[in-house]
Scaffold this motif. Sequence first.
Motif, mmCIF file in Angstrom:
data_model
loop_
_atom_site.group_PDB
_atom_site.id
_atom_site.type_symbol
_atom_site.label_atom_id
_atom_site.label_comp_id
_atom_site.label_asym_id
_atom_site.label_seq_id
_atom_site.Cartn_x
_atom_site.Cartn_y
_atom_site.Cartn_z
ATOM 1 N N ASP A 121 0.834 -1.295 0.001
ATOM 2 C CA ASP A 121 -0.083 0.076 -0.164
ATOM 3 C C ASP A 121 0.906 1.440 -0.041
ATOM 4 O O ASP A 121 1.809 1.187 0.663
ATOM 5 C CB ASP A 121 -1.003 -0.113 1.278
ATOM 6 N N VAL A 122 0.512 2.400 -0.594
ATOM 7 C CA VAL A 122 1.188 3.629 -0.821
ATOM 8 C C VAL A 122 0.277 4.596 -0.259
ATOM 9 O O VAL A 122 -0.852 4.579 -0.714
ATOM 10 C CB VAL A 122 1.789 3.854 -2.123
ATOM 11 N N LYS A 123 0.716 5.862 0.168
ATOM 12 C CA LYS A 123 -0.297 6.706 0.559
ATOM 13 C C LYS A 123 0.658 8.121 0.800
ATOM 14 O O LYS A 123 1.820 7.970 0.962
ATOM 15 C CB LYS A 123 -0.783 6.736 1.901
ATOM 16 N N PHE A 124 0.111 9.279 0.400
ATOM 17 C CA PHE A 124 0.756 10.765 0.630
ATOM 18 C C PHE A 124 0.702 11.176 2.177
ATOM 19 O O PHE A 124 -0.512 10.652 2.655
ATOM 20 C CB PHE A 124 0.122 11.602 -0.191
ATOM 21 N N HIS A 125 1.581 11.833 2.512
ATOM 22 C CA HIS A 125 1.478 12.384 3.823
ATOM 23 C C HIS A 125 1.412 13.943 3.846
ATOM 24 O O HIS A 125 2.346 14.397 3.825
ATOM 25 C CB HIS A 125 2.829 11.893 4.989
ATOM 26 N N ARG A 126 0.134 14.303 3.723
ATOM 27 C CA ARG A 126 -0.083 15.691 3.631
ATOM 28 C C ARG A 126 -0.863 16.292 4.793
ATOM 29 O O ARG A 126 -0.489 17.434 5.431
ATOM 30 C CB ARG A 126 -0.777 15.920 2.297
ATOM 31 N N SER A 127 -1.946 15.948 5.073
ATOM 32 C CA SER A 127 -2.568 16.699 6.373
ATOM 33 C C SER A 127 -3.759 15.298 6.735
ATOM 34 O O SER A 127 -3.910 14.288 6.254
ATOM 35 C CB SER A 127 -3.501 17.630 5.753
ATOM 36 N N GLY A 128 -4.388 15.567 8.040
ATOM 37 C CA GLY A 128 -5.260 14.618 8.647
ATOM 38 C C GLY A 128 -5.253 15.121 9.918
ATOM 39 O O GLY A 128 -5.208 15.998 10.425
ATOM 40 N N LEU A 129 -5.854 14.121 10.706
ATOM 41 C CA LEU A 129 -6.275 14.245 12.217
ATOM 42 C C LEU A 129 -5.242 13.011 12.874
ATOM 43 O O LEU A 129 -5.402 11.915 12.564
ATOM 44 C CB LEU A 129 -7.754 14.046 12.183
ATOM 45 N N LYS A 130 -4.692 13.488 13.841
ATOM 46 C CA LYS A 130 -3.883 12.551 14.713
ATOM 47 C C LYS A 130 -4.615 12.297 16.013
ATOM 48 O O LYS A 130 -4.565 13.456 16.796
ATOM 49 C CB LYS A 130 -2.444 13.014 14.762
ATOM 50 N N ASN A 131 -4.740 11.203 16.289
ATOM 51 C CA ASN A 131 -5.354 10.947 17.823
ATOM 52 C C ASN A 131 -4.237 10.418 18.628
ATOM 53 O O ASN A 131 -3.792 9.393 18.402
ATOM 54 C CB ASN A 131 -6.388 10.152 17.684
ATOM 55 N N LEU A 132 -4.033 11.100 19.611
ATOM 56 C CA LEU A 132 -2.673 10.687 20.536
ATOM 57 C C LEU A 132 -3.300 10.600 21.997
ATOM 58 O O LEU A 132 -4.155 11.686 22.492
ATOM 59 C CB LEU A 132 -1.701 11.777 20.512
ATOM 60 N N HIS A 133 -2.510 9.930 22.653
ATOM 61 C CA HIS A 133 -3.078 9.961 24.122
ATOM 62 C C HIS A 133 -1.574 10.142 24.839
ATOM 63 O O HIS A 133 -0.680 9.436 24.969
ATOM 64 C CB HIS A 133 -3.380 8.569 24.710
ATOM 65 N N HIS A 134 -1.516 11.612 25.614
ATOM 66 C CA HIS A 134 -0.455 12.210 26.181
ATOM 67 C C HIS A 134 -0.498 11.851 27.521
ATOM 68 O O HIS A 134 -1.502 11.920 28.156
ATOM 69 C CB HIS A 134 -0.418 13.350 25.763
ATOM 70 N N PRO A 135 0.735 11.351 28.131
ATOM 71 C CA PRO A 135 0.557 10.863 29.507
ATOM 72 C C PRO A 135 0.221 11.810 30.380
ATOM 73 O O PRO A 135 -0.186 11.744 31.623
ATOM 74 C CB PRO A 135 1.989 10.312 29.684
#
Length: 298
Positions: free
Chosen positions: A229-243
């Motif tokens: 699979d291939v994909k561009f990395h341009r924009s999006g939404l990052k879901n993180l859990h910060h400690p």
Amino acid sequence: MTDHTKKDVAAEVREFLSTRRARITPEQAGLPVYGGNRRVTGLRREEVALLAGMSVDYYVRLERGNLAGASDSVLEALAHALQLNEAERTHLYDLARAASPSSRRPAVTSSRVRPTILRLLDSMTGVPAFVRNARFDIMAANALGRALYAPLFDSPLFAQRGPVNSARFLFLDPASQDFWVDWDKGADDAVAFLRTETGRAPHDKALTDLIGELTTRSSDFARRWARHDVKFHRSGLKNLHHPLVGDLALPYEAMELPSDPGLRLNFYTPEPDSPEQQALDLLASWTTTSTVVRSSND
């Protein structure tokens, strides 16, 4: 191009075309289906040849890895027949260029972040920001970016070996399962981004070494790598859990730096007065310095 590189490119072409062919059913391609006993998943080679308007022998030659000399019209016909998206189409063209005996080596990825970019990072006090290369090495980060990505910077993976690398963290540090809320999506995206880069920069030994390391040490990476699979990395939404500040849903932008081949500026911009912005403001208040954190290779 060395014989080893030629074989690598040919193998990549072969696997990429065959996996794209396998995912499309005759019904999706608008082809009639006769009988119910098909021995292949997806389209047959002769069906792709029919859709692309070329002979079966020529398509077989292409799928065996010989894209050298393929014209733009041939590549466009293939892209149409295999229903490639923008990233996949670009990857096909990259592979065709890499397969050409006369292809020129791409510009070497910048190994340093220029002072002007470092000053820009340092001035971005209200948003987390960092510069990374196409191998996911974090080359520099502002104070808030360093605070947001503290689990990576504090990972024992990088205590004796730098720079901090988000792909290594994803697949080799169990703490990544807590940091990435949707770990599977993060893993899928990271592998697809790396696969895209192999088409653009097949001569990048550091990239090849990274992929070899992750394939050997992580079955999760190896399984995803086999999908092509291939994909561009341009924009999006990052879901993180910060400690420290908990769950964050952060819109991001990834911008290429035209004067620095292979480097990208990534930054996160939540809505004003949103819970995410309040969390970042709190994180920033705990940050004692605005000094840019540079890669350990600098």
